[in-house]
Design a protein around this motif. Sequence first.
Motif, mmCIF file in Angstrom:
data_model
loop_
_atom_site.group_PDB
_atom_site.id
_atom_site.type_symbol
_atom_site.label_atom_id
_atom_site.label_comp_id
_atom_site.label_asym_id
_atom_site.label_seq_id
_atom_site.Cartn_x
_atom_site.Cartn_y
_atom_site.Cartn_z
ATOM 1 N N SER A 173 50.356 24.926 44.483
ATOM 2 C CA SER A 173 51.042 23.638 44.490
ATOM 3 C C SER A 173 51.558 23.356 45.895
ATOM 4 N N GLU A 175 54.505 22.696 46.746
ATOM 5 C CA GLU A 175 55.785 23.390 46.893
ATOM 6 C C GLU A 175 55.582 24.846 47.305
ATOM 7 N N GLU A 176 54.593 25.511 46.673
ATOM 8 C CA GLU A 176 54.307 26.908 47.006
ATOM 9 C C GLU A 176 53.835 27.040 48.445
ATOM 10 N N LEU A 178 54.465 24.968 51.001
ATOM 11 C CA LEU A 178 55.541 24.661 51.933
ATOM 12 C C LEU A 178 56.599 25.759 51.968
ATOM 13 N N GLN A 179 56.784 26.461 50.862
ATOM 14 C CA GLN A 179 57.761 27.539 50.808
ATOM 15 C C GLN A 179 57.190 28.858 51.304
ATOM 16 N N GLY A 180 55.892 28.863 51.595
ATOM 17 C CA GLY A 180 55.272 30.065 52.115
ATOM 18 C C GLY A 180 55.012 31.121 51.077
ATOM 19 N N GLN A 181 54.974 30.740 49.778
ATOM 20 C CA GLN A 181 54.732 31.712 48.726
ATOM 21 C C GLN A 181 53.246 32.030 48.638
ATOM 22 N N THR A 183 51.365 33.714 50.436
ATOM 23 C CA THR A 183 50.616 33.510 51.677
ATOM 24 C C THR A 183 49.542 34.558 51.879
ATOM 25 N N THR A 203 47.796 25.655 59.568
ATOM 26 C CA THR A 203 48.920 26.579 59.504
ATOM 27 C C THR A 203 48.878 27.598 60.637
#
Length: 204
Positions: A173, A175-176, A178-181, A183, A203
């Motif tokens: 998603s 959100e994931e 942008l939050q760096g989850q 990666t 990135t």
Amino acid sequence: MGEDAAPRMKLAVPWGHIAAKLWGSRQGPPVLCLHGWLDNANSFDRLIPLLPKDFHYVAMDFGGHGLSSHYSPGLPYYQQNFVIEVQRVVAALKWNRFSIMGHSFGEGVCGHYGRSYSCTFPEMVDKLILLDRHFPLLLTEPTESENLLTYKRRMIEHTLQIEASQKPQRVLSPEEMLQGQSTASISSAGTCLCLSSGSCRPTS
């Protein structure tokens, strides 16, 4: 052998599944039945019980019709996509040669003019049964038609080959991302962050 008596099956595709109904002998010569536009496999419920029982009839629901999965948002319902669907079903059933019975729009998908399945994969089609034909012949020069069909066939075969060689990928998603989850599962060379402004920056 009415609607309730016909067994059903689902064949996996990248956007979900293609549903189908089955009649007749599994050991009999195969016949693929294609319904009309905005219709579904149930349109063959009254016809197939009147046909010879020693054939194996498979009536598929085109994508977005009947019990088959809808295409992903933004993907148009072009006729060429339905021709590819036929090849997906045939490959899943492991048919080397079969007959096709098409009604109305289904006749256009399987029929005898330039964008149809039988013209693209003629060696696969044993017999062609057209019901309520309304699609005109595609009038082109023989060389032009041959080149066009060769291109379309290669495109279909290449698309299915790529899909078969790829592993399912997890879609992140915004959100994931942008939050760096997660990666570790993202390739930095081919990943970008899509910002609310509509711009896109790598990135790395």
